[in-house]
Design an enzyme around this catalytic site. Structure first.
Site, mmCIF file in Angstrom:
data_model
loop_
_atom_site.group_PDB
_atom_site.id
_atom_site.type_symbol
_atom_site.label_atom_id
_atom_site.label_comp_id
_atom_site.label_asym_id
_atom_site.label_seq_id
_atom_site.Cartn_x
_atom_site.Cartn_y
_atom_site.Cartn_z
ATOM 1 C CE LYS A 143 -4.259 -1.799 2.038
ATOM 2 N NZ LYS A 143 -5.278 -1.635 3.071
ATOM 3 C CG ASP B 250 -8.603 0.486 3.344
ATOM 4 O OD1 ASP B 250 -9.369 -0.383 2.879
ATOM 5 O OD2 ASP B 250 -7.360 0.338 3.383
HETATM 6 P P1 NAP Z 1 -0.243 -2.480 11.184
HETATM 7 O O1 NAP Z 1 0.063 -1.313 10.288
HETATM 8 O O2 NAP Z 1 0.765 -3.559 11.357
HETATM 9 O O3 NAP Z 1 -0.602 -1.870 12.641
HETATM 10 C C1 NAP Z 1 -0.842 -2.728 13.733
HETATM 11 C C2 NAP Z 1 -1.362 -1.896 14.909
HETATM 12 O O4 NAP Z 1 -1.621 -2.777 15.999
HETATM 13 C C3 NAP Z 1 -0.358 -0.857 15.431
HETATM 14 O O5 NAP Z 1 -1.047 0.254 15.936
HETATM 15 C C4 NAP Z 1 0.325 -1.638 16.559
HETATM 16 O O6 NAP Z 1 0.904 -0.818 17.545
HETATM 17 C C5 NAP Z 1 -0.844 -2.382 17.132
HETATM 18 N N1 NAP Z 1 -0.400 -3.553 17.901
HETATM 19 C C6 NAP Z 1 0.122 -4.706 17.412
HETATM 20 N N2 NAP Z 1 0.425 -5.542 18.426
HETATM 21 C C7 NAP Z 1 0.100 -4.890 19.581
HETATM 22 C C8 NAP Z 1 0.187 -5.228 20.960
HETATM 23 N N3 NAP Z 1 0.673 -6.410 21.353
HETATM 24 N N4 NAP Z 1 -0.278 -4.325 21.875
HETATM 25 C C9 NAP Z 1 -0.774 -3.124 21.467
HETATM 26 N N5 NAP Z 1 -0.866 -2.754 20.189
HETATM 27 C C10 NAP Z 1 -0.436 -3.626 19.245
HETATM 28 O O7 NAP Z 1 -1.571 -3.219 10.711
HETATM 29 P P2 NAP Z 1 -2.836 -2.580 9.957
HETATM 30 O O8 NAP Z 1 -2.653 -2.714 8.501
HETATM 31 O O9 NAP Z 1 -3.064 -1.245 10.526
HETATM 32 O O10 NAP Z 1 -4.005 -3.600 10.361
HETATM 33 C C11 NAP Z 1 -4.533 -3.663 11.682
HETATM 34 C C12 NAP Z 1 -5.685 -4.645 11.723
HETATM 35 O O11 NAP Z 1 -6.760 -4.152 10.923
HETATM 36 C C13 NAP Z 1 -5.356 -6.032 11.153
HETATM 37 O O12 NAP Z 1 -5.906 -6.984 12.038
HETATM 38 C C14 NAP Z 1 -6.098 -6.094 9.832
HETATM 39 O O13 NAP Z 1 -6.559 -7.393 9.527
HETATM 40 C C15 NAP Z 1 -7.295 -5.186 10.102
HETATM 41 N N6 NAP Z 1 -7.834 -4.556 8.875
HETATM 42 C C16 NAP Z 1 -9.158 -4.710 8.601
HETATM 43 C C17 NAP Z 1 -9.690 -4.115 7.479
HETATM 44 C C18 NAP Z 1 -11.145 -4.290 7.152
HETATM 45 O O14 NAP Z 1 -11.546 -4.050 5.998
HETATM 46 N N7 NAP Z 1 -11.986 -4.651 8.102
HETATM 47 C C19 NAP Z 1 -8.878 -3.350 6.624
HETATM 48 C C20 NAP Z 1 -7.521 -3.202 6.949
HETATM 49 C C21 NAP Z 1 -6.999 -3.827 8.088
HETATM 50 P P3 NAP Z 1 2.441 -0.312 17.402
HETATM 51 O O15 NAP Z 1 2.384 0.886 16.488
HETATM 52 O O16 NAP Z 1 2.843 0.033 18.782
HETATM 53 O O17 NAP Z 1 3.226 -1.454 16.812
#
Ligand code: NAP
Length: 286
Positions: free
Chosen positions: A74, A111
């Site tokens: 992305k 999104d």
């Molecule tokens: P990402 O960029 O890797 O971000 C992950 C986020 O989760 C960060 O804020 C991270 O915090 C936090 N995190 C991870 N492990 C953690 C922990 N142990 N304790 C506290 N915070 C934690 O991922 P993303 O692309 O944003 O995606 C996030 C989620 O959204 C995924 O599960 C994905 O499947 C879902 N999603 C859903 C849709 C939909 O259409 N429904 C679309 C996109 C994504 P840090 O910054 O501190 O690492």
């Protein structure tokens, strides 16, 4: 039309990423192509990071209208785009590409409007805010932008790594909303007057670490939503329901971002009907 005939058809759009075989996008887009009698098929296309630029050029040359973009491309596609919409510009990521006949491509981010659209059916008055978004990753950036566009005027952004929440608030500044970055340990005290709570972290994903929150601290009437959709009913949503809150699951965002991408390519905003949702729910159980 049989599925066999469809797979023999020309690919007119798709999703690029790696790994890509579990993507639910082909299920949605092929459903809509069929429903609207459009010829052609939507494919899941495995693309590794080191081949991104030439593969995009090749897909454009093959005559695709465009592609969706997923992990891990992305941000790289954002950098390659020759034009971008405001959502992509602010979020710093592109999830939908529209190839231009004259060369180059427009990169947009559906999104953000997809997330906001997923909340529209909720009865709770969430848009009045304040809202709390947990997370500051790529998805959280789309969620925050979507909420600002939907008119939410106060958004508390809580992240394990505070610097990322601060950067998000900075990047989305100047759009008319008050964005307040907060460390993780402030969640409980900042939860009590919320109109909306959003989990946009990866906590709560099947097989991953749980999201441990005391939802009984929320005011009655607060809407609770989780963008994690595997499982569909996360522990957060289950606890919120038990505490009497209205909830929205993550499948809505997935469906609505796809609707807006389909519209950008084919000029038709397809329906998010119950049949499609049921097919996705069945697919998620596999
Ligand atoms: P990402 O960029 O890797 O971000 C992950 C986020 O989760 C960060 O804020 C991270 O915090 C936090 N995190 C991870 N492990 C953690 C922990 N142990 N304790 C506290 N915070 C934690 O991922 P993303 O692309 O944003 O995606 C996030 C989620 O959204 C995924 O599960 C994905 O499947 C879902 N999603 C859903 C849709 C939909 O259409 N429904 C679309 C996109 C994504 P840090 O910054 O501190 O690492």
């Amino acid at each position: 039309m049989t599925d066999k005939n469809r797979t023999e058809q020309k690919i007119i759009a798709g999703v690029i990423g790696t790994p890509i075989k579990h993507s639910r996008s082909p299920l949605m887009h092929n459903h809509w192509l069929r429903a609207h009698g459009l010829k052609g098929t939507y494919a899941a296309i495995e693309v590794a990071p080191d081949e991104l630029e030439p593969r995009l050029a090749a897909l454009a040359a093959e005559g695709l209208r465009g592609v969706n973009v997923t992990i891990p491309h992305k941000e790289a596609v954002f950098a390659l785009a020759t034009e971008r919409d405001q959502a992509a510009q602010k979020i710093g990521a592109v999830n939908t590409v529209i190839f231009r006949k004259s060369g180059g491509f427009l990169g947009i981010n559906t999104d953000a409007p997809g997330f906001a659209a997923s909340l529209q059916a909720a009865a709770a008055p969430w848009a009045g805010g304040p809202a709390m978004v947990l997370g500051a990753g790529g998805a959280a950036r789309g969620v925050v932008y979507g909420l600002i566009e939907a008119g939410v005027r106060e958004i508390r952004i809580v992240n394990r790594t505070l610097e990322r929440a601060e950067a998000l608030a900075r990047d989305m500044g100047g759009l008319g909303a008050s964005l307040i970055p907060l460390p993780w340990d402030k969640i409980s005290e900042q939860m009590i007057d919320l109109a909306l709570l959003v989990n946009a972290t990866s906590l709560g994903l099947a097989g991953g670490r749980p999201l441990d929150l005391d939802v009984t601290l929320l005011a009655p009437g607060a809407l609770v939503t989780d963008i994690v959709y595997a499982p569909l009913e996360t522990d957060l949503l289950r606890a919120a329901k038990r505490a009497g809150h209205e909830t929205v699951d993550g499948l809505g965002m997935l469906i609505h971002q796809a609707r807006f991408a389909f519209e950008a390519w084919f000029g038709i905003l397809p329906e998010a009907n119950a049949g499609l949702r049921a097919a996705l729910e069945k697919d998620l159980q596999k």
